[in-house]
Scaffold this motif. Structure first.
Motif, PDB file in Angstrom:
ATOM      1  N   ALA A  57     -16.601 -13.404  -6.759  1.00 61.00           N
ATOM      2  CA  ALA A  57     -17.318 -12.352  -7.491  1.00 61.00           C
ATOM      3  C   ALA A  57     -16.478 -11.800  -8.631  1.00 61.00           C
ATOM      4  CB  ALA A  57     -17.717 -11.239  -6.523  1.00 61.00           C
ATOM      5  N   GLY A  58     -15.546 -12.583  -9.118  1.00 62.50           N
ATOM      6  CA  GLY A  58     -14.696 -12.117 -10.206  1.00 62.50           C
ATOM      7  C   GLY A  58     -15.473 -11.639 -11.418  1.00 62.50           C
ATOM      8  N   TRP A  59     -16.590 -12.259 -11.691  1.00 65.70           N
ATOM      9  CA  TRP A  59     -17.414 -11.898 -12.852  1.00 65.70           C
ATOM     10  C   TRP A  59     -18.261 -10.656 -12.597  1.00 65.70           C
ATOM     11  CZ3 TRP A  59     -22.639 -11.920 -12.021  1.00 65.70           C
ATOM     12  CH2 TRP A  59     -23.094 -12.621 -10.898  1.00 65.70           C
ATOM     13  N   SER A  60     -18.528 -10.322 -11.336  1.00 63.68           N
ATOM     14  CA  SER A  60     -19.371  -9.160 -11.057  1.00 63.68           C
ATOM     15  C   SER A  60     -18.604  -8.035 -10.355  1.00 63.68           C
ATOM     16  CB  SER A  60     -20.575  -9.561 -10.192  1.00 63.68           C
ATOM     17  OG  SER A  60     -20.144  -9.979  -8.916  1.00 63.68           O
ATOM     18  N   TYR A  61     -17.325  -8.271 -10.070  1.00 64.57           N
ATOM     19  CA  TYR A  61     -16.491  -7.264  -9.415  1.00 64.57           C
ATOM     20  C   TYR A  61     -16.336  -6.063 -10.348  1.00 64.57           C
ATOM     21  CZ  TYR A  61     -12.392  -5.192  -7.245  1.00 64.57           C
ATOM     22  OH  TYR A  61     -11.506  -4.325  -6.660  1.00 64.57           O
ATOM     23  N   ASP A  62     -16.621  -4.889  -9.871  1.00 65.41           N
ATOM     24  CA  ASP A  62     -16.570  -3.638 -10.638  1.00 65.41           C
ATOM     25  C   ASP A  62     -17.501  -3.643 -11.847  1.00 65.41           C
ATOM     26  OD1 ASP A  62     -14.935  -2.199  -8.995  1.00 65.41           O
ATOM     27  OD2 ASP A  62     -13.103  -2.608 -10.107  1.00 65.41           O
ATOM     28  N   LEU A  63     -18.590  -4.386 -11.749  1.00 61.24           N
ATOM     29  CA  LEU A  63     -19.577  -4.414 -12.820  1.00 61.24           C
ATOM     30  C   LEU A  63     -20.347  -3.097 -12.876  1.00 61.24           C
ATOM     31  CD1 LEU A  63     -20.976  -6.235 -14.958  1.00 61.24           C
ATOM     32  CD2 LEU A  63     -22.557  -6.927 -13.165  1.00 61.24           C
ATOM     33  N   PHE A  64     -20.545  -2.510 -11.713  1.00 62.51           N
ATOM     34  CA  PHE A  64     -21.300  -1.260 -11.615  1.00 62.51           C
ATOM     35  C   PHE A  64     -20.345  -0.088 -11.438  1.00 62.51           C
ATOM     36  CE2 PHE A  64     -23.920  -4.716 -10.041  1.00 62.51           C
ATOM     37  CZ  PHE A  64     -25.029  -4.581 -10.865  1.00 62.51           C
ATOM     38  N   THR A  65     -20.742   1.083 -11.909  1.00 65.56           N
ATOM     39  CA  THR A  65     -19.856   2.251 -11.867  1.00 65.56           C
ATOM     40  C   THR A  65     -20.435   3.376 -11.014  1.00 65.56           C
ATOM     41  OG1 THR A  65     -20.866   3.077 -13.903  1.00 65.56           O
ATOM     42  CG2 THR A  65     -18.867   1.749 -14.135  1.00 65.56           C
ATOM     43  N   PHE A  66     -20.942   3.026  -9.847  1.00 69.91           N
ATOM     44  CA  PHE A  66     -21.428   4.055  -8.928  1.00 69.91           C
ATOM     45  C   PHE A  66     -20.263   4.946  -8.506  1.00 69.91           C
ATOM     46  CE2 PHE A  66     -24.334   0.422  -8.001  1.00 69.91           C
ATOM     47  CZ  PHE A  66     -25.490   0.997  -8.508  1.00 69.91           C
ATOM     48  N   ASP A  67     -20.554   6.183  -8.170  1.00 69.80           N
ATOM     49  CA  ASP A  67     -19.501   7.102  -7.720  1.00 69.80           C
ATOM     50  C   ASP A  67     -18.920   6.688  -6.377  1.00 69.80           C
ATOM     51  OD1 ASP A  67     -19.686   8.662  -9.973  1.00 69.80           O
ATOM     52  OD2 ASP A  67     -21.139  10.053  -9.090  1.00 69.80           O
ATOM     53  N   GLU A  68     -19.757   6.169  -5.505  1.00 72.12           N
ATOM     54  CA  GLU A  68     -19.312   5.777  -4.166  1.00 72.12           C
ATOM     55  C   GLU A  68     -18.775   4.351  -4.180  1.00 72.12           C
ATOM     56  OE1 GLU A  68     -19.239   7.799  -1.542  1.00 72.12           O
ATOM     57  OE2 GLU A  68     -20.151   9.436  -2.698  1.00 72.12           O
ATOM     58  N   VAL A  74     -21.240  -3.158  -2.525  1.00 70.01           N
ATOM     59  CA  VAL A  74     -22.529  -3.761  -2.173  1.00 70.01           C
ATOM     60  C   VAL A  74     -23.224  -4.311  -3.423  1.00 70.01           C
ATOM     61  CG1 VAL A  74     -24.851  -3.275  -1.294  1.00 70.01           C
ATOM     62  CG2 VAL A  74     -22.853  -2.395  -0.086  1.00 70.01           C
ATOM     63  N   ALA A  75     -23.235  -3.555  -4.498  1.00 67.61           N
ATOM     64  CA  ALA A  75     -23.921  -4.002  -5.714  1.00 67.61           C
ATOM     65  C   ALA A  75     -23.191  -5.167  -6.380  1.00 67.61           C
ATOM     66  CB  ALA A  75     -24.068  -2.837  -6.687  1.00 67.61           C
ATOM     67  N   GLY A  76     -21.884  -5.062  -6.537  1.00 67.21           N
ATOM     68  CA  GLY A  76     -21.116  -6.099  -7.226  1.00 67.21           C
ATOM     69  C   GLY A  76     -21.070  -7.413  -6.468  1.00 67.21           C
ATOM     70  N   TYR A  77     -20.691  -7.354  -5.201  1.00 64.90           N
ATOM     71  CA  TYR A  77     -20.615  -8.574  -4.406  1.00 64.90           C
ATOM     72  C   TYR A  77     -22.003  -9.072  -4.021  1.00 64.90           C
ATOM     73  CZ  TYR A  77     -15.592  -7.809  -4.050  1.00 64.90           C
ATOM     74  OH  TYR A  77     -14.265  -7.643  -4.346  1.00 64.90           O
ATOM     75  N   GLY A  78     -22.926  -8.145  -3.796  1.00 63.66           N
ATOM     76  CA  GLY A  78     -24.295  -8.542  -3.466  1.00 63.66           C
ATOM     77  C   GLY A  78     -24.965  -9.261  -4.628  1.00 63.66           C
ATOM     78  N   LEU A  79     -24.731  -8.796  -5.850  1.00 67.04           N
ATOM     79  CA  LEU A  79     -25.282  -9.466  -7.019  1.00 67.04           C
ATOM     80  C   LEU A  79     -24.759 -10.898  -7.113  1.00 67.04           C
ATOM     81  CD1 LEU A  79     -26.834  -9.518  -9.713  1.00 67.04           C
ATOM     82  CD2 LEU A  79     -24.753  -8.633 -10.793  1.00 67.04           C
ATOM     83  N   ALA A  80     -23.463 -11.072  -6.901  1.00 72.34           N
ATOM     84  CA  ALA A  80     -22.878 -12.421  -6.951  1.00 72.34           C
ATOM     85  C   ALA A  80     -23.515 -13.317  -5.895  1.00 72.34           C
ATOM     86  CB  ALA A  80     -21.368 -12.355  -6.769  1.00 72.34           C
TER      87      ALA A  80
END
Length: 98
Positions: A57-68, A74-80
Motif C-alpha cells: 500500500a505504498g501508493w495509498s499509505y497516508d493518502l487520507f488525512t482523517f483525524d483518527e 482502514v481507508a488507506g490500506y482498504g483502498l489498496a
C-alpha cells in the motif's frame, strides 16, 4: 498450438493473477484487522504482515488525512486491497475471454 491448449494456458494465467491479487488483498486485510485489534507489533508475524502491507500500500499509505489513525489505516490500506482485487480480477476476466 491448438485453441484448446492456448485456452488452458490462458485460464491458468488468469487463475494465477486472481490468486496473487487475492493474497495481496488478504495481507492488507490482515494488517487492518491486526491494527484495529492492537496486535503486538513486536511479534514476528505481526511485523511481517505490517511490512508487507506497507509495501503493498505504498501508493495509498497516508493518502487520507482523517483525524483518527484507525480511519487512515482502514481507508488507506482498504483502498489498496479493493484496487488490487478489482484490477486483478478484471485482468483475469479479460484473459479468460481470449
Amino acid at each position: 498450438m491448438s485453441p484448446l491448449h492456448r485456452s488452458n494456458g490462458t485460464n491458468q494465467a488468469a487463475a494465477v493473477i486472481m490468486i496473487v491479487a487475492d493474497v495481496m488483498a488478504v495481507i492488507l486485510g490482515l494488517w487492518i484487522l491486526m491494527y484495529l485489534l492492537d496486535a503486538n507489533r513486536a511479534n514476528d508475524l505481526v511485523s511481517f504482515i505490517q511490512d508487507a502491507a506497507r509495501w503493498l500500500a505504498g501508493w495509498s499509505y497516508d493518502l487520507f488525512t482523517f483525524d483518527e489513525a484507525w480511519a487512515r489505516v482502514v481507508a488507506g490500506y482498504g483502498l489498496a486491497a479493493v484496487v488490487y482485487l478489482f484490477v486483478g480480477h478484471a485482468v483475469a476476466g479479460r484473459l479468460r475471454r481470449y
